[in-house]
Design an enzyme around this catalytic site. Structure first.
Site, mmCIF file in Angstrom:
data_model
loop_
_atom_site.group_PDB
_atom_site.id
_atom_site.type_symbol
_atom_site.label_atom_id
_atom_site.label_comp_id
_atom_site.label_asym_id
_atom_site.label_seq_id
_atom_site.Cartn_x
_atom_site.Cartn_y
_atom_site.Cartn_z
ATOM 1 N N THR A 41 0.841 -1.197 0.000
ATOM 2 C CA THR A 41 0.000 0.000 0.000
ATOM 3 C C THR A 41 0.871 1.239 0.000
ATOM 4 O OG1 THR A 41 -1.845 -1.062 1.105
ATOM 5 C CG2 THR A 41 -1.634 1.292 1.462
ATOM 6 N N ARG A 91 -12.631 -9.632 -1.881
ATOM 7 C CA ARG A 91 -12.306 -9.077 -0.562
ATOM 8 C C ARG A 91 -11.945 -7.582 -0.678
ATOM 9 N NH1 ARG A 91 -7.360 -6.666 1.595
ATOM 10 N NH2 ARG A 91 -7.223 -7.124 3.802
ATOM 11 N N GLY A 93 -10.251 -4.451 1.538
ATOM 12 C CA GLY A 93 -9.484 -4.192 2.757
ATOM 13 C C GLY A 93 -9.876 -2.884 3.412
ATOM 14 N N ASP A 94 -8.984 -2.414 4.241
ATOM 15 C CA ASP A 94 -9.254 -1.206 5.024
ATOM 16 C C ASP A 94 -9.045 0.086 4.257
ATOM 17 O OD1 ASP A 94 -6.499 -2.019 4.931
ATOM 18 O OD2 ASP A 94 -6.055 -0.428 6.369
ATOM 19 N N THR A 114 -1.233 1.192 6.600
ATOM 20 C CA THR A 114 -0.923 0.011 5.807
ATOM 21 C C THR A 114 -0.871 -1.177 6.758
ATOM 22 O OG1 THR A 114 0.674 -1.038 4.314
ATOM 23 C CG2 THR A 114 1.592 0.379 6.023
HETATM 24 N N1 ASP Z 1 -4.031 -2.666 4.121
HETATM 25 C C1 ASP Z 1 -4.037 -3.350 2.854
HETATM 26 C C2 ASP Z 1 -5.148 -4.369 2.843
HETATM 27 O O1 ASP Z 1 -5.441 -4.950 3.873
HETATM 28 C C3 ASP Z 1 -2.778 -4.041 2.523
HETATM 29 C C4 ASP Z 1 -1.552 -3.199 2.609
HETATM 30 O O2 ASP Z 1 -1.437 -2.339 3.461
HETATM 31 O O3 ASP Z 1 -0.669 -3.420 1.804
HETATM 32 O O4 ASP Z 1 -5.667 -4.630 1.787
#
Ligand code: ASP
Length: 199
Positions: free
Chosen positions: A75, A103, A105-106, A126
């Site tokens: 990220t 899915r 993510g956040d 991240t």
């Molecule tokens: N936070 C991101 C996710 O869960 C992944 C990342 O930070 O690379 O999709």
């Protein structure tokens, strides 16, 4: 306190621009999938074939992850403040490794991976997104400042280094407080990071 987000895109070259377009040109906050792509194209975003995003190094990581249960993140985030105290935060991601199709993510979930509020601070995260969503992590940090009189730095420490860490939630956060003070915490081995000011 303005926000825009997109998820589930496959052909938009720069999804962060689509997120900004949602914020600036729609009454909504969060668009996904085909609707988000259509909206982005209508607002002039470039499209690319999916092969544009292929990266041999990341692909090999993915293959390793299938057999070794290794979680890798990918990220990029940024937080900025101007001289009038206007704070902005943005986060963009392609992945956590080996996630299930569909899915989310956040990162595009406002308050989980990304949050900004003038007078309080801006944050971009991240890490293992499920933990950041469950803990509403970036808002959790901001809320401690807003309602609990913590500094953004103390609050970042509490959320990343105590709360998430105790749950096994790997990750990190970058932030700026309302005075432009830099906040950086990560409970992982490493997190590439940097900051710059007008000087
Ligand atoms: N936070 C991101 C996710 O869960 C992944 C990342 O930070 O690379 O999709």
């Amino acid at each position: 306190m303005q926000a825009g987000a997109v998820a589930g895109l496959t052909n938009i070259k720069n999804p962060i621009d689509a997120a900004i377009a949602v914020m600036e040109h729609s009454p909504h906050v969060f668009l996904i999938g085909k609707g988000a792509e259509e909206f982005a194209v209508t607002h002039g975003m470039d499209t690319v074939p999916q092969s544009y995003f292929f990266n041999e190094y990341r692909y090999q990581e993915h293959l390793e992850g299938l057999s070794e249960d290794k979680t890798k993140f990918g990220t990029v985030g940024a937080v900025a403040i101007d001289r009038n105290g206007n704070i902005a935060a943005g986060t963009s991601t392609g992945r956590m490794n080996n996630k299930r199709f569909g899915r989310v993510g956040d990162v595009p979930v406002i308050g989980a991976g990304t949050y900004a509020e003038n007078g309080i601070g801006g944050l971009s995260a991240t890490g293992h997104g499920e933990y950041f969503i469950r803990n509403v992590a970036t808002y959790d940090i901001a809320a401690q400042v807003k309602y609990g009189n913590e500094t953004l730095d103390e609050a970042g420490y509490n959320t990343l280094m105590k709360k998430l860490k105790s749950q096994g939630g790997d990750g990190g956060v970058i932030g700026l407080d309302s005075q432009g003070g830099v906040v950086i915490y990560f409970n992982t081995v490493a997190m590439p990071r940097g900051y710059i000011n007008s000087k």
